[in-house]
Write an enzyme that holds these catalytic residues in place. Structure first.
Site, PDB file in Angstrom:
ATOM      1  N   LYS A  30       0.858  -1.210   0.000  1.00 56.20           N
ATOM      2  CA  LYS A  30       0.000   0.000   0.000  1.00 56.20           C
ATOM      3  C   LYS A  30       0.884   1.246   0.000  1.00 56.20           C
ATOM      4  CE  LYS A  30      -1.619   1.535   4.071  1.00 56.20           C
ATOM      5  NZ  LYS A  30      -1.308   2.905   4.473  1.00 56.20           N
ATOM      6  N   ASN A  31       1.923   1.236   0.845  1.00 55.77           N
ATOM      7  CA  ASN A  31       2.714   2.458   1.028  1.00 55.77           C
ATOM      8  C   ASN A  31       3.700   2.729  -0.091  1.00 55.77           C
ATOM      9  OD1 ASN A  31       1.225   2.872   3.262  1.00 55.77           O
ATOM     10  ND2 ASN A  31       2.810   2.277   4.728  1.00 55.77           N
ATOM     11  N   ARG A  99      -4.724  10.654   4.758  1.00 58.72           N
ATOM     12  CA  ARG A  99      -3.588  11.552   4.965  1.00 58.72           C
ATOM     13  C   ARG A  99      -2.607  11.524   3.804  1.00 58.72           C
ATOM     14  NH1 ARG A  99      -0.640  13.852   7.283  1.00 58.72           N
ATOM     15  NH2 ARG A  99       1.036  12.462   6.711  1.00 58.72           N
ATOM     16  N   CYS A 123      -4.954  11.777  12.375  1.00 60.37           N
ATOM     17  CA  CYS A 123      -5.644  10.482  12.460  1.00 60.37           C
ATOM     18  C   CYS A 123      -5.394   9.927  13.859  1.00 60.37           C
ATOM     19  CB  CYS A 123      -5.121   9.532  11.387  1.00 60.37           C
ATOM     20  SG  CYS A 123      -3.445   9.040  11.695  1.00 60.37           S
ATOM     21  N   ARG A 128      -0.008  14.222  12.622  1.00 58.44           N
ATOM     22  CA  ARG A 128       0.430  14.043  11.235  1.00 58.44           C
ATOM     23  C   ARG A 128       0.631  15.384  10.498  1.00 58.44           C
ATOM     24  NH1 ARG A 128      -0.970   8.731   9.941  1.00 58.44           N
ATOM     25  NH2 ARG A 128       0.724   8.800   8.437  1.00 58.44           N
ATOM     26  N   PRO A 129       1.522  16.250  10.992  1.00 58.14           N
ATOM     27  CA  PRO A 129       1.744  17.539  10.313  1.00 58.14           C
ATOM     28  C   PRO A 129       2.311  17.351   8.902  1.00 58.14           C
ATOM     29  CG  PRO A 129       3.416  17.160  11.985  1.00 58.14           C
ATOM     30  CD  PRO A 129       2.414  16.049  12.129  1.00 58.14           C
ATOM     31  N   ILE A 130       2.255  18.415   8.093  1.00 50.13           N
ATOM     32  CA  ILE A 130       2.790  18.316   6.732  1.00 50.13           C
ATOM     33  C   ILE A 130       3.807  19.437   6.459  1.00 50.13           C
ATOM     34  CG2 ILE A 130       0.847  17.072   5.698  1.00 50.13           C
ATOM     35  CD1 ILE A 130       0.914  20.724   5.255  1.00 50.13           C
ATOM     36  N   ASP A 131       4.346  20.019   7.547  1.00 53.16           N
ATOM     37  CA  ASP A 131       5.294  21.133   7.409  1.00 53.16           C
ATOM     38  C   ASP A 131       6.512  20.766   6.559  1.00 53.16           C
ATOM     39  OD1 ASP A 131       5.702  19.435   9.717  1.00 53.16           O
ATOM     40  OD2 ASP A 131       7.441  20.677  10.158  1.00 53.16           O
ATOM     41  N   LEU A 132       6.941  19.519   6.614  1.00 48.78           N
ATOM     42  CA  LEU A 132       8.139  19.119   5.843  1.00 48.78           C
ATOM     43  C   LEU A 132       7.826  19.030   4.344  1.00 48.78           C
ATOM     44  CD1 LEU A 132       9.634  16.423   8.259  1.00 48.78           C
ATOM     45  CD2 LEU A 132      10.195  18.865   8.101  1.00 48.78           C
ATOM     46  N   ASP A 313       5.044   0.345  11.823  1.00 47.35           N
ATOM     47  CA  ASP A 313       3.799  -0.262  11.315  1.00 47.35           C
ATOM     48  C   ASP A 313       3.641  -1.721  11.731  1.00 47.35           C
ATOM     49  OD1 ASP A 313       3.758   1.526   8.126  1.00 47.35           O
ATOM     50  OD2 ASP A 313       3.326   2.138  10.176  1.00 47.35           O
ATOM     51  N   ARG A 405      -8.409  -0.651   4.592  1.00 45.13           N
ATOM     52  CA  ARG A 405      -7.523   0.373   4.036  1.00 45.13           C
ATOM     53  C   ARG A 405      -6.189  -0.237   3.623  1.00 45.13           C
ATOM     54  NH1 ARG A 405      -6.555   5.449   7.412  1.00 45.13           N
ATOM     55  NH2 ARG A 405      -5.443   5.776   5.470  1.00 45.13           N
TER      56      ARG A 405
HETATM   57  C1  EPZ Z   1       4.372   6.787   6.099  1.00 46.14           C
HETATM   58  O1  EPZ Z   1       3.595   7.802   6.691  1.00 46.14           O
HETATM   59  C2  EPZ Z   1       3.469   5.566   6.032  1.00 46.14           C
HETATM   60  N1  EPZ Z   1       2.298   5.866   5.214  1.00 46.14           N
HETATM   61  C3  EPZ Z   1       3.022   5.181   7.451  1.00 46.14           C
HETATM   62  O2  EPZ Z   1       2.231   3.998   7.351  1.00 46.14           O
HETATM   63  C4  EPZ Z   1       4.267   4.883   8.278  1.00 46.14           C
HETATM   64  O3  EPZ Z   1       3.891   4.578   9.604  1.00 46.14           O
HETATM   65  C5  EPZ Z   1       5.188   6.113   8.277  1.00 46.14           C
HETATM   66  O4  EPZ Z   1       5.514   6.474   6.913  1.00 46.14           O
HETATM   67  C6  EPZ Z   1       6.492   5.853   9.023  1.00 46.14           C
HETATM   68  O5  EPZ Z   1       7.156   4.759   8.457  1.00 46.14           O
HETATM   69  C7  EPZ Z   1       2.446   5.867   3.860  1.00 46.14           C
HETATM   70  O6  EPZ Z   1       3.520   5.645   3.334  1.00 46.14           O
HETATM   71  C8  EPZ Z   1       1.216   6.169   3.060  1.00 46.14           C
HETATM   72  P1  EPZ Z   1       6.408  10.158   8.157  1.00 46.14           P
HETATM   73  P2  EPZ Z   1       4.141   9.336   6.684  1.00 46.14           P
HETATM   74  O7  EPZ Z   1       6.310  11.413   7.371  1.00 46.14           O
HETATM   75  O8  EPZ Z   1       4.932   9.572   5.473  1.00 46.14           O
HETATM   76  C9  EPZ Z   1       6.412  13.579  11.358  1.00 46.14           C
HETATM   77  C10 EPZ Z   1       0.416   2.593   7.759  1.00 46.14           C
HETATM   78  O9  EPZ Z   1      -0.008   2.075   8.800  1.00 46.14           O
HETATM   79  N2  EPZ Z   1       6.206  14.517  10.248  1.00 46.14           N
HETATM   80  O10 EPZ Z   1       7.618   9.271   7.959  1.00 46.14           O
HETATM   81  O11 EPZ Z   1       3.004  10.219   6.994  1.00 46.14           O
HETATM   82  C11 EPZ Z   1       5.232  12.667  11.605  1.00 46.14           C
HETATM   83  O12 EPZ Z   1       4.280  13.309  12.430  1.00 46.14           O
HETATM   84  C12 EPZ Z   1       0.871   4.037   7.777  1.00 46.14           C
HETATM   85  O13 EPZ Z   1       0.539   2.010   6.652  1.00 46.14           O
HETATM   86  C13 EPZ Z   1       6.327  15.877  10.490  1.00 46.14           C
HETATM   87  O14 EPZ Z   1       6.606  16.300  11.605  1.00 46.14           O
HETATM   88  O15 EPZ Z   1       5.113   9.290   7.950  1.00 46.14           O
HETATM   89  C14 EPZ Z   1       5.853  11.479  12.299  1.00 46.14           C
HETATM   90  O16 EPZ Z   1       6.003  11.767  13.681  1.00 46.14           O
HETATM   91  C15 EPZ Z   1       0.676   4.689   9.133  1.00 46.14           C
HETATM   92  N3  EPZ Z   1       6.124  16.758   9.463  1.00 46.14           N
HETATM   93  C16 EPZ Z   1       7.247  11.393  11.651  1.00 46.14           C
HETATM   94  O17 EPZ Z   1       7.470  12.666  11.013  1.00 46.14           O
HETATM   95  C17 EPZ Z   1       5.827  16.319   8.187  1.00 46.14           C
HETATM   96  O18 EPZ Z   1       5.680  17.165   7.283  1.00 46.14           O
HETATM   97  C18 EPZ Z   1       7.353  10.328  10.591  1.00 46.14           C
HETATM   98  O19 EPZ Z   1       6.274  10.515   9.692  1.00 46.14           O
HETATM   99  C19 EPZ Z   1       5.707  14.933   7.960  1.00 46.14           C
HETATM  100  C20 EPZ Z   1       5.912  14.047   8.991  1.00 46.14           C
END
Ligand code: EPZ
Length: 425
Positions: A30-31, A99, A123, A128-132, A313, A405
């Site tokens: 999925k990811n 998200r 969620c 789940r911020p998107i600042d990055l 995960d 999902r």
């Molecule tokens: C991906 O989510 C996966 N989803 C998640 O899988 C997985 O748990 C996660 O990576 C970590 O491996 C998909 O690929 C669709 P991150 P993502 O950005 O990209 C923080 C599942 O169960 N962050 O690596 O959203 C964030 O809050 C799902 O299949 C910021 O601060 O995860 C977290 O604490 C759940 N700012 C950390 O970084 C941002 O702009 C890692 O998140 C983005 C993220």
């Protein structure tokens, strides 16, 4: 067209203690599928993806892309894309469900020169911020602002230009946003502190096959030299290591013997070492591995980390296994701030777990008891299913739309391995 179906009234019933035996075929990840599908925004013609899992999330991404004007045909596990986006605004009614919709921001900006994407909600597992993701767009030359719940990004006369993206923390999605946007930016982009997850590598490999110039995939430093356009490409989605790990735990927790096929064991190296440390036997082959166990698991502490560490995960699923282990296990969750939603539900099944901030202490019990439980998020649902498979008596799991999902044909796959499981209203 595969339409998004709301299944939030169904339940899963499991009569536990059957030992799982046999072979299970793992679906595409999925990811990986979600960002790969978003590439249709920048690979406009003759773009074919195979091994796409049929999930609520991939169907939602399909609906989101179709709403943007992308044209494609989806037959079985293959999608043939043949036309790029016709508009630059993503629909809130679709984005609010997932998200990962944020992944369309970069390619949409690269394709149309502007993008309007609703802020995706948080969620159960965190804000789940998107600042990055926004930092990526600004570094590559976009002007970004927020208005009435939307992220609005636009390019100046110079368009996308390469830059240095130095992530203060590792982010899978933001690394994917950076790769998908920088491939068409003028000049060189360096991504520092990049995510190394196999799904990120799979996305990059697909882009390289389409003519992108990317080096360093799978390391912390990725270098991209922009190209004018991308060519047509056929790509098969990498197998789902999280689904594979979930079935590995299903074999261990039921003292069964399961061969997990159509996977890349290397993507689960550390996890499989941990499983061995809990007393399971693990045999590794080229595109499969087998897991068997004859006795109660032994406790073994874990800390979730970015790849190649223990995957967050698989944390909830692992906690189900440790709930019946001999000894006390400490689980530390370092990626998400609220990823213990499965704990109160496991406690309803008789588990002995105490949590404090990002740590959980699990005192193994001999047996869980079948109970009525409620799933809160995708991986928590799988945790409860695993607990129910090992528990004495029958469990009723509510909120199983979360499962749809991320797990394709889960009930069929478990039933084929000998689980006493059914799904009904
Ligand atoms: C991906 O989510 C996966 N989803 C998640 O899988 C997985 O748990 C996660 O990576 C970590 O491996 C998909 O690929 C669709 P991150 P993502 O950005 O990209 C923080 C599942 O169960 N962050 O690596 O959203 C964030 O809050 C799902 O299949 C910021 O601060 O995860 C977290 O604490 C759940 N700012 C950390 O970084 C941002 O702009 C890692 O998140 C983005 C993220």
């Amino acid at each position: 067209m595969k339409n998004f179906v709301n299944t939030d009234v169904e339940k899963i019933f499991i009569k536990g203690e059957n030992q799982l035996k046999g072979n299970v075929l793992i679906s595409g990840a999925k990811n990986a599928a979600l960002p790969l599908m978003a590439l249709s925004l920048i690979i406009n013609k003759d773009f074919r993806l195979s091994n796409i899992p049929d999930l609520a999330d991939t169907r939602l991404m399909g609906s989101l892309l179709a709403d943007l004007g992308v044209t494609f045909e989806w037959k079985n596990d293959c999608i043939n894309f043949d036309g790029g986006p016709k508009k630059d605004e993503a629909s809130y009614d679709l984005v609010k469900h997932m998200r990962a919709s944020i992944l369309v921001l970069g390619p949409l900006l690269a394709s149309k020169g502007s993008a309007k994407v609703p802020l995706p909600g948080g969620c159960a597992i965190g804000t789940r911020p998107i600042d990055l993701h926004v930092m990526v767009m600004e570094t590559l030359g976009a002007n970004v602002f927020y208005d009435s719940g939307f992220i609005i990004a636009s390019l100046g006369p110079d368009g996308l230009k390469g830059g240095v993206i130095n992530f203060p923390k590792i982010s899978v999605g933001a690394t994917e946003s950076a790769i998908m946007t920088a491939v068409l930016a003028k000049g060189e982009t360096k991504i520092l502190n990049a995510a190394q997850e196999p799904e990120v590598v799979d996305l990059g490999k697909c882009l390289v096959s389409a003519g992108a110039n990317i080096t360093g995939l799978g390391t912390k430093t990725i270098t991209i030299n922009g190209v004018e356009k991308l060519n047509s490409v056929n790509h098969s989605v990498v197998p789902d290591r999280i689904e594979a790990g979930s079935f590995a735990i299903a074999a261990s927790i039921t003292k069964g013997n399961v061969e997990i096929s159509n996977v890349r064991p290397i993507d689960l190296n550390l996890f499989l070492e941990v499983l061995r440390s809990t007393g399971s036997s693990v045999e590794i082959f080229e595109n499969s591995f087998s897991v068997s166990s004859l006795k109660r698991p032994i406790s073994h502490n874990i800390v979730t980390e970015c790849h190649p560490g223990f995957p967050t995960d698989l944390q909830a699923q692992y906690m189900a296994l440790m709930s019946i282990a001999d000894g006390i296990t400490i689980v530390k969750e370092t990626i998400f701030e609220n990823r213990f939603m499965h704990v109160p539900e496991l406690i309803r099944m008789g588990a002995k777990i105490v949590t404090k901030s990002q740590e959980a202490a699990i005192t193994g019990v001999k047996k869980l008891k079948g109970s009525k439980v409620m799933a809160s998020d995708l991986r928590a649902s799988m945790c409860l299913i695993l607990g129910a498979l090992a528990a004495s008596g029958t469990s009723e799991i509510d909120g199983i739309f979360h499962l749809d999902r991320g797990y394709e044909k889960l009930v069929d796959k478990l039933s084929n391995l000998g689980a006493n499981i059914r799904r009904s209203y």
